[in-house]
Design an enzyme around this catalytic site. Sequence first.
Site, PDB file in Angstrom:
ATOM      1  N   PHE A 121       0.859  -1.180   0.000  1.00  0.00           N
ATOM      2  CA  PHE A 121       0.000   0.000   0.000  1.00  0.00           C
ATOM      3  C   PHE A 121       0.896   1.231   0.000  1.00  0.00           C
ATOM      4  O   PHE A 121       1.719   1.408   0.902  1.00  0.00           O
ATOM      5  CB  PHE A 121      -0.930   0.036   1.215  1.00  0.00           C
ATOM      6  CG  PHE A 121      -1.870   1.221   1.199  1.00  0.00           C
ATOM      7  CD1 PHE A 121      -3.071   1.161   0.511  1.00  0.00           C
ATOM      8  CD2 PHE A 121      -1.530   2.401   1.842  1.00  0.00           C
ATOM      9  CE1 PHE A 121      -3.926   2.262   0.461  1.00  0.00           C
ATOM     10  CE2 PHE A 121      -2.378   3.499   1.810  1.00  0.00           C
ATOM     11  CZ  PHE A 121      -3.579   3.430   1.121  1.00  0.00           C
ATOM     12  N   ASP A 206       9.380   2.768   1.474  1.00  0.00           N
ATOM     13  CA  ASP A 206       8.212   3.499   1.973  1.00  0.00           C
ATOM     14  C   ASP A 206       8.135   3.297   3.487  1.00  0.00           C
ATOM     15  O   ASP A 206       7.807   2.220   3.975  1.00  0.00           O
ATOM     16  CB  ASP A 206       6.959   2.948   1.282  1.00  0.00           C
ATOM     17  CG  ASP A 206       5.669   3.593   1.756  1.00  0.00           C
ATOM     18  OD1 ASP A 206       5.637   4.138   2.878  1.00  0.00           O
ATOM     19  OD2 ASP A 206       4.662   3.509   1.031  1.00  0.00           O
ATOM     20  N   LYS A 235       2.840  10.282   8.191  1.00  0.00           N
ATOM     21  CA  LYS A 235       2.067   9.875   9.358  1.00  0.00           C
ATOM     22  C   LYS A 235       2.537  10.499  10.674  1.00  0.00           C
ATOM     23  O   LYS A 235       2.045  11.544  11.076  1.00  0.00           O
ATOM     24  CB  LYS A 235       2.027   8.344   9.459  1.00  0.00           C
ATOM     25  CG  LYS A 235       1.020   7.706   8.484  1.00  0.00           C
ATOM     26  CD  LYS A 235       0.787   6.248   8.801  1.00  0.00           C
ATOM     27  CE  LYS A 235      -0.200   5.589   7.845  1.00  0.00           C
ATOM     28  NZ  LYS A 235      -1.573   6.083   7.988  1.00  0.00           N
TER      29      LYS A 235
END
Length: 379
Positions: A121, A206, A235
């Site tokens: 993702f 990532d 985040k």
Amino acid sequence: MSYLFPNYARDTIDLIDGAGSYVYDQNQTRYLDFTSGIGVSNLGHKNPKVLQALAEQTNKIWHSSNLYANKLQEQVAQKLTMGKDYATFFCNSGTEANEAAIKLARKATGRQKILTFKQSFHGRTYGALSATGQPALQAGFYPIVAGFDYLPYNQLVPLKEKLTDDVAAVMLEVIQGEGGIIPAEKKWLQAVEKLCKENNSLLIIDEIQTGVGRTGTFFAFEAYQVEPDIITTAKALANGIPVGAMLGKVELAKAFGPGSHGTTFGGNNLAMRVAETVITEINQPTFLSAVVAKGNFLKQELSQLIDQSDKVCAVRGAGLMIGVELDSPETLYTVIQGLKNQQLLALKAGKKVLRLLPPLTISQQELEQGLKIIRQVIQ
């Protein structure tokens, strides 16, 4: 009626306050938070040092154009790169950081193909969505961006077959988050790095969910002794203030000259001031070793459920990023609802994995309280 698009399957509780490891809904019901806003509030809710940094900056300039020098950006970039030869681009989110990484990889190498992995993702915008190895998320949005191939995770032979001289980069998560808390095997990831170097392809890691201390090192890849060409993070970087960053080795910087890429709000002063505080607090040996200790405790205790309940198939993860694989999607739904009824909030990952992402500042007592609730609900 709602004035919002129904693109989220929203719970009925409305979280209006929080403190430390707890959040409060509209009825003042208190919940132990094992979500951290999906891995965002790593320093907990209303952390005093974060609040102080934010308050101080609100009395100064909030936003200035990226057409001007920005000392705060330089300071945060220096702390993020930790003395290594990387340049930094600031943006507003993880998906934007990944978009920047994709563009940089193609422009710097002159190649077009990017290899990613099944169950991965990387975001919801077109480039990041196209990098995501989950066809269900791409359904309805075709044609997606061309040039992406999706390979089996933790397998080397398919990668060797696809790693041709037109591959700009290999893009991966050290622990697949949304895909089901699936860690990379150390030897595999080291082999991926070696193959990329031999092929003059870039390695993009990532760290949107795994970064900023979540797994017990500041970046998860540090535990694997690899050095990516490009790193993306977001985040938890500003503990809830929107910010993202892409780090690329300095030799790639010439590919991103003036006018090549940009953002209006990226690197704004509010986000930078908070991000500087977050990095300073988390990137300390004592803080990170405490995350490792708490994570080991949580993982060991949860692993006992494999023998105690036929509903639990596996427990995996690192630091305070733990996945409990259950026997079915139906069990997962029942467990998440049961935890909420016992005033503990948790997440799903993949089809049947209970995802636990408590604040890194959670106390031992709070961890034990959460474990007690999890055991009761599963058993």
